[in-house]
Scaffold this active site. Sequence first.
Site, short mmCIF file in Angstrom:
data_model
loop_
_atom_site.label_atom_id
_atom_site.label_comp_id
_atom_site.label_asym_id
_atom_site.label_seq_id
_atom_site.Cartn_x
_atom_site.Cartn_y
_atom_site.Cartn_z
N LYS A 1 1.24 4.22 -2.70
CA LYS A 1 0.96 5.62 -2.33
C LYS A 1 2.17 6.51 -2.63
CE LYS A 1 -3.29 5.42 -0.56
NZ LYS A 1 -4.42 6.09 -1.24
N TYR B 1 0.85 -1.20 0.00
CA TYR B 1 0.00 0.00 0.00
C TYR B 1 0.88 1.25 0.00
CZ TYR B 1 -3.19 3.42 2.32
OH TYR B 1 -3.93 4.53 2.67
N1 LIG Z 1 -8.78 6.29 6.66
C1 LIG Z 1 -7.48 6.51 6.76
O1 LIG Z 1 -6.89 6.43 7.86
C2 LIG Z 1 -6.68 6.90 5.54
C3 LIG Z 1 -5.39 7.42 5.74
C4 LIG Z 1 -4.63 7.78 4.62
C5 LIG Z 1 -5.15 7.62 3.35
N2 LIG Z 1 -6.41 7.11 3.19
C6 LIG Z 1 -6.89 6.96 1.81
O2 LIG Z 1 -8.12 7.62 1.64
C7 LIG Z 1 -8.86 6.97 0.60
C8 LIG Z 1 -10.27 6.70 1.10
O3 LIG Z 1 -10.20 5.78 2.17
P1 LIG Z 1 -11.27 5.71 3.33
O4 LIG Z 1 -10.53 5.75 4.60
O5 LIG Z 1 -12.38 6.65 3.10
O6 LIG Z 1 -11.74 4.19 3.14
P2 LIG Z 1 -13.17 3.52 2.95
O7 LIG Z 1 -12.94 2.06 3.00
O8 LIG Z 1 -14.16 4.12 3.88
O9 LIG Z 1 -13.55 3.96 1.45
C9 LIG Z 1 -12.87 3.47 0.34
C10 LIG Z 1 -13.88 3.25 -0.77
O10 LIG Z 1 -13.15 2.83 -1.94
C11 LIG Z 1 -13.91 1.82 -2.56
N3 LIG Z 1 -13.06 0.99 -3.40
C12 LIG Z 1 -12.19 0.02 -3.03
N4 LIG Z 1 -11.63 -0.54 -4.10
C13 LIG Z 1 -12.17 0.07 -5.19
C14 LIG Z 1 -12.01 -0.09 -6.58
N5 LIG Z 1 -11.20 -1.04 -7.10
N6 LIG Z 1 -12.71 0.71 -7.41
C15 LIG Z 1 -13.55 1.64 -6.90
N7 LIG Z 1 -13.76 1.83 -5.59
C16 LIG Z 1 -13.08 1.04 -4.74
C17 LIG Z 1 -14.53 1.03 -1.42
O11 LIG Z 1 -15.67 0.29 -1.86
C18 LIG Z 1 -14.88 2.13 -0.44
O12 LIG Z 1 -16.21 2.59 -0.61
C19 LIG Z 1 -8.07 5.72 0.23
O13 LIG Z 1 -7.32 5.96 -0.93
C20 LIG Z 1 -7.17 5.52 1.43
O14 LIG Z 1 -6.00 4.83 1.09
C21 LIG Z 1 -7.19 6.76 4.25
#
Ligand SMILES: NC(=O)c1ccc[n+]([C@@H]2O[C@H](COP(=O)([O-])OP(=O)(O)OC[C@H]3O[C@@H](n4cnc5c(N)ncnc54)[C@H](O)[C@@H]3O)[C@@H](O)[C@H]2O)c1
Length: 266
Positions: free
Chosen positions: A157, A153
């Site tokens: 990123k 991951y």
């Molecule tokens: N939550 C955290 O702590 C955090 C920290 C840093 C970065 N992020 C990044 O933020 C972004 C959103 O994450 P989040 O925390 O809201 O997670 P989340 O799981 O709530 O939402 C992610 C969404 O992406 C969708 N998804 C997964 N694979 C997919 C695909 N192949 N095609 C289309 N949609 C897909 C999922 O169905 C889900 O609805 C991600 O890129 C994650 O890496 C999150």
Amino acid sequence: MKLEDRVAFVTGGGSGIGRAICELFASEGALVVAADLIPERAVETAERIVSAGGTALGLEIDVADAGKVERAIDAAIAEYGRIDILVNNAGLSVGDRITDLDEARWDLNIDVVLNGVYICSRLVIPGMAERQSGVILNIGSVNGLLAIGESAYSAAKAGMVNLTQNMAIHYGDDGIRVNLIAPGTIRTPIWDERLKAEPGAFEQLAPWYPLGRIGTPDDIAKAALFLCSDDASWITGVALPVDGGLTAGNYRFNKDLQGVREKPAT
Ligand SMILES: NC(=O)c1ccc[n+]([C@@H]2O[C@H](COP(=O)([O-])OP(=O)(O)OC[C@H]3O[C@@H](n4cnc5c(N)ncnc54)[C@H](O)[C@@H]3O)[C@@H](O)[C@H]2O)c1
């Protein structure tokens, strides 16, 4: 209204950060396309926006599958005529150390997190370039800025940071800005599995943050609104940490060091 009549296409728009971005953008006048692997979630985001008085469409997409991305983009353009803003937000995180990671899980991280940005962006950029106007915002992670676990991951990123910079320099003269937000820990469903195994994970993480708490989806949505609006019209190619100070330095190390200094001499 900062995004009046702009068409915003948000991947992973059915949950967490993506949903918060969809809702904030809609409240600022954007016509929103929430696109998600799980279509029911995308539709739910759109329904929440419409019942709050906004305009939105929920669509199925798999960002790792060019055919499905093309179909979703075509459907969005059929509905709203164009895409002004692309938010590459879809993501997942599976596995940690490479010796515990089989190739399938390595590939899944790279396919969704990094290749998804490539696939979605290359299909949206030509239309933006034709209109000499567009914004791409990539949702990266602090994991892409330094080593804090989740190898595949994090590598994906980190790749997003360089891809952001390259797209910014390649398409700036087409009127397209490309930036990245690197969130710290944000309370969203992506943590559900981990919280089942470690219910106290957020409490354990909060003291690592100089601002004393983990983040909320709205913390990221507000920064996203800024970078996607004309307020940021001279900003491109940046990776903005929105992380409560996590990557500003080693806070715990610093505290320990102060503790050592404060110890009375014996
Ligand atoms: N939550 C955290 O702590 C955090 C920290 C840093 C970065 N992020 C990044 O933020 C972004 C959103 O994450 P989040 O925390 O809201 O997670 P989340 O799981 O709530 O939402 C992610 C969404 O992406 C969708 N998804 C997964 N694979 C997919 C695909 N192949 N095609 C289309 N949609 C897909 C999922 O169905 C889900 O609805 C991600 O890129 C994650 O890496 C999150």
